[in-house]
Motif scaffolding. Structure first.
Motif, PDB file in Angstrom:
ATOM      1  N   PHE A 193      76.964  84.404  17.443  1.00  0.00           N
ATOM      2  CA  PHE A 193      76.660  85.833  17.581  1.00  0.00           C
ATOM      3  C   PHE A 193      75.952  86.117  18.898  1.00  0.00           C
ATOM      4  CE2 PHE A 193      74.393  89.778  15.917  1.00  0.00           C
ATOM      5  CZ  PHE A 193      75.518  90.574  16.039  1.00  0.00           C
ATOM      6  N   LYS A 194      75.080  85.205  19.315  1.00  0.00           N
ATOM      7  CA  LYS A 194      74.372  85.359  20.585  1.00  0.00           C
ATOM      8  C   LYS A 194      75.383  85.449  21.738  1.00  0.00           C
ATOM      9  CE  LYS A 194      72.531  81.852  22.648  1.00  0.00           C
ATOM     10  NZ  LYS A 194      71.733  80.668  22.998  1.00  0.00           N
ATOM     11  N   TYR A 195      76.386  84.570  21.738  1.00  0.00           N
ATOM     12  CA  TYR A 195      77.399  84.601  22.799  1.00  0.00           C
ATOM     13  C   TYR A 195      78.331  85.796  22.647  1.00  0.00           C
ATOM     14  CZ  TYR A 195      76.018  79.969  24.372  1.00  0.00           C
ATOM     15  OH  TYR A 195      75.310  78.905  24.871  1.00  0.00           O
ATOM     16  N   LEU A 196      78.652  86.175  21.411  1.00  0.00           N
ATOM     17  CA  LEU A 196      79.543  87.311  21.177  1.00  0.00           C
ATOM     18  C   LEU A 196      78.951  88.580  21.784  1.00  0.00           C
ATOM     19  CD1 LEU A 196      82.144  88.337  19.754  1.00  0.00           C
ATOM     20  CD2 LEU A 196      80.687  88.864  17.800  1.00  0.00           C
ATOM     21  N   LYS A 197      77.651  88.764  21.634  1.00  0.00           N
ATOM     22  CA  LYS A 197      77.004  89.976  22.145  1.00  0.00           C
ATOM     23  C   LYS A 197      77.010  90.049  23.665  1.00  0.00           C
ATOM     24  CE  LYS A 197      73.197  89.473  19.691  1.00  0.00           C
ATOM     25  NZ  LYS A 197      71.871  89.752  19.083  1.00  0.00           N
ATOM     26  N   THR A 198      77.309  88.952  24.346  1.00  0.00           N
ATOM     27  CA  THR A 198      77.334  88.971  25.813  1.00  0.00           C
ATOM     28  C   THR A 198      78.684  89.413  26.373  1.00  0.00           C
ATOM     29  OG1 THR A 198      77.964  86.642  25.999  1.00  0.00           O
ATOM     30  CG2 THR A 198      75.605  87.135  25.941  1.00  0.00           C
ATOM     31  N   ILE A 199      79.693  89.559  25.523  1.00  0.00           N
ATOM     32  CA  ILE A 199      81.016  90.014  25.964  1.00  0.00           C
ATOM     33  C   ILE A 199      81.011  91.539  26.037  1.00  0.00           C
ATOM     34  CG2 ILE A 199      83.472  90.153  25.349  1.00  0.00           C
ATOM     35  CD1 ILE A 199      83.192  87.388  24.106  1.00  0.00           C
ATOM     36  N   ASP A 200      81.482  92.077  27.160  1.00  0.00           N
ATOM     37  CA  ASP A 200      81.532  93.531  27.326  1.00  0.00           C
ATOM     38  C   ASP A 200      82.374  94.163  26.234  1.00  0.00           C
ATOM     39  OD1 ASP A 200      79.998  93.381  29.624  1.00  0.00           O
ATOM     40  OD2 ASP A 200      81.737  93.297  30.964  1.00  0.00           O
ATOM     41  N   ASN A 201      81.870  95.235  25.651  1.00  0.00           N
ATOM     42  CA  ASN A 201      82.564  95.986  24.592  1.00  0.00           C
ATOM     43  C   ASN A 201      82.936  95.115  23.395  1.00  0.00           C
ATOM     44  OD1 ASN A 201      82.512  98.451  26.053  1.00  0.00           O
ATOM     45  ND2 ASN A 201      84.274  97.767  27.229  1.00  0.00           N
ATOM     46  N   TYR A 202      82.082  94.149  23.053  1.00  0.00           N
ATOM     47  CA  TYR A 202      82.413  93.252  21.944  1.00  0.00           C
ATOM     48  C   TYR A 202      82.583  94.008  20.627  1.00  0.00           C
ATOM     49  CZ  TYR A 202      77.721  93.269  19.864  1.00  0.00           C
ATOM     50  OH  TYR A 202      76.555  93.634  19.249  1.00  0.00           O
ATOM     51  N   GLU A 203      81.865  95.128  20.457  1.00  0.00           N
ATOM     52  CA  GLU A 203      82.000  95.897  19.220  1.00  0.00           C
ATOM     53  C   GLU A 203      83.418  96.442  19.056  1.00  0.00           C
ATOM     54  OE1 GLU A 203      79.687  96.845  21.566  1.00  0.00           O
ATOM     55  OE2 GLU A 203      77.709  96.739  20.656  1.00  0.00           O
ATOM     56  N   LYS A 204      84.065  96.734  20.162  1.00  0.00           N
ATOM     57  CA  LYS A 204      85.424  97.289  20.140  1.00  0.00           C
ATOM     58  C   LYS A 204      86.459  96.196  19.862  1.00  0.00           C
ATOM     59  CE  LYS A 204      88.779  99.417  23.253  1.00  0.00           C
ATOM     60  NZ  LYS A 204      89.038  99.854  24.621  1.00  0.00           N
ATOM     61  N   SER A 255      87.021  81.659  34.001  1.00  0.00           N
ATOM     62  CA  SER A 255      86.736  83.046  33.663  1.00  0.00           C
ATOM     63  C   SER A 255      85.506  83.089  32.756  1.00  0.00           C
ATOM     64  CB  SER A 255      87.928  83.673  32.949  1.00  0.00           C
ATOM     65  OG  SER A 255      87.566  84.910  32.396  1.00  0.00           O
ATOM     66  N   ASP A 256      84.570  83.954  33.098  1.00  0.00           N
ATOM     67  CA  ASP A 256      83.341  84.065  32.327  1.00  0.00           C
ATOM     68  C   ASP A 256      83.622  84.441  30.871  1.00  0.00           C
ATOM     69  OD1 ASP A 256      80.485  84.053  32.124  1.00  0.00           O
ATOM     70  OD2 ASP A 256      80.548  86.252  32.126  1.00  0.00           O
ATOM     71  N   SER A 257      84.538  85.371  30.653  1.00  0.00           N
ATOM     72  CA  SER A 257      84.872  85.780  29.287  1.00  0.00           C
ATOM     73  C   SER A 257      85.486  84.638  28.488  1.00  0.00           C
ATOM     74  CB  SER A 257      85.845  86.957  29.303  1.00  0.00           C
ATOM     75  OG  SER A 257      85.243  88.081  29.873  1.00  0.00           O
ATOM     76  N   ILE A 258      86.356  83.863  29.112  1.00  0.00           N
ATOM     77  CA  ILE A 258      86.993  82.743  28.424  1.00  0.00           C
ATOM     78  C   ILE A 258      85.960  81.674  28.082  1.00  0.00           C
ATOM     79  CG2 ILE A 258      88.753  80.943  28.577  1.00  0.00           C
ATOM     80  CD1 ILE A 258      89.880  83.788  28.413  1.00  0.00           C
ATOM     81  N   ILE A 259      85.027  81.427  28.975  1.00  0.00           N
ATOM     82  CA  ILE A 259      83.964  80.457  28.702  1.00  0.00           C
ATOM     83  C   ILE A 259      83.145  80.913  27.500  1.00  0.00           C
ATOM     84  CG2 ILE A 259      81.818  79.461  29.605  1.00  0.00           C
ATOM     85  CD1 ILE A 259      83.200  79.512  32.398  1.00  0.00           C
ATOM     86  N   LYS A 260      82.810  82.191  27.446  1.00  0.00           N
ATOM     87  CA  LYS A 260      82.056  82.721  26.307  1.00  0.00           C
ATOM     88  C   LYS A 260      82.851  82.596  25.016  1.00  0.00           C
ATOM     89  CE  LYS A 260      79.517  86.037  29.132  1.00  0.00           C
ATOM     90  NZ  LYS A 260      79.351  87.451  29.480  1.00  0.00           N
ATOM     91  N   ILE A 261      84.146  82.890  25.071  1.00  0.00           N
ATOM     92  CA  ILE A 261      85.000  82.792  23.884  1.00  0.00           C
ATOM     93  C   ILE A 261      85.049  81.351  23.392  1.00  0.00           C
ATOM     94  CG2 ILE A 261      87.404  82.908  23.106  1.00  0.00           C
ATOM     95  CD1 ILE A 261      87.630  85.489  24.815  1.00  0.00           C
ATOM     96  N   LYS A 262      85.171  80.401  24.298  1.00  0.00           N
ATOM     97  CA  LYS A 262      85.200  78.993  23.911  1.00  0.00           C
ATOM     98  C   LYS A 262      83.873  78.575  23.276  1.00  0.00           C
ATOM     99  CE  LYS A 262      87.364  75.963  26.437  1.00  0.00           C
ATOM    100  NZ  LYS A 262      88.594  75.455  25.892  1.00  0.00           N
ATOM    101  N   LEU A 268      92.659  88.989  24.656  1.00  0.00           N
ATOM    102  CA  LEU A 268      93.298  88.402  25.841  1.00  0.00           C
ATOM    103  C   LEU A 268      94.574  89.150  26.222  1.00  0.00           C
ATOM    104  CD1 LEU A 268      92.746  84.613  25.110  1.00  0.00           C
ATOM    105  CD2 LEU A 268      91.478  86.084  26.688  1.00  0.00           C
ATOM    106  N   LYS A 269      95.337  89.587  25.238  1.00  0.00           N
ATOM    107  CA  LYS A 269      96.530  90.380  25.535  1.00  0.00           C
ATOM    108  C   LYS A 269      96.139  91.693  26.217  1.00  0.00           C
ATOM    109  CE  LYS A 269      99.704  88.665  22.037  1.00  0.00           C
ATOM    110  NZ  LYS A 269     100.483  88.998  20.829  1.00  0.00           N
TER     111      LYS A 269
END
Length: 109
Positions: free
Chosen positions: A75-86, A53-60, A21-22
């Motif tokens: 893990f299913k939701y984590l993989k939907t975040i852009d650049n989650y590996e980073k 925010s789509d990213s915040i919804i996924k994080i929640k 988020l920062k």
């Protein structure tokens, strides 16, 4: 590859969310606030405000699933975040350890 536990996973994910988020705030702002104050505060999604925010919804959703020990769904939701590996590298490693261990136990049945 020992899994360090759900508490560790939750702590690591919370720390990585803070950094994620920062990073988003820093990309969208060149203000004095982001350069001086931001490094010293903890940032996380809140349950008091409406989230759009789509990213915040996924994080929640990920946080909710980790708290409910539904690591597969997290893990299913984590993989939907852009650049989650980073941004969520350690979280991904711990989840994969958990899922590998779970799959090995299922093979024993």
């Amino acid at each position: 590859k020992p899994y360090k536990g759900h508490h560790y996973l939750k702590t690591v994910f919370d720390n990585e969310v803070n950094l994620y988020l920062k990073n988003i705030i820093n990309k969208n702002s060149v203000s004095l606030f982001s350069k001086i104050v931001l490094p010293y505060i903890q940032i996380s999604p809140t349950s008091e405000n409406s989230v759009n925010s789509d990213s915040i919804i996924k994080i929640k959703k990920i946080q909710f699933n980790i708290e409910k020990n539904s690591i597969d769904n997290a893990f299913k939701y984590l993989k939907t975040i852009d650049n989650y590996e980073k941004y969520f590298e350690i979280t991904k490693i711990e989840i994969v350890k958990y899922l590998d261990f779970k799959n090995e136990l299922l093979k024993l049945k």
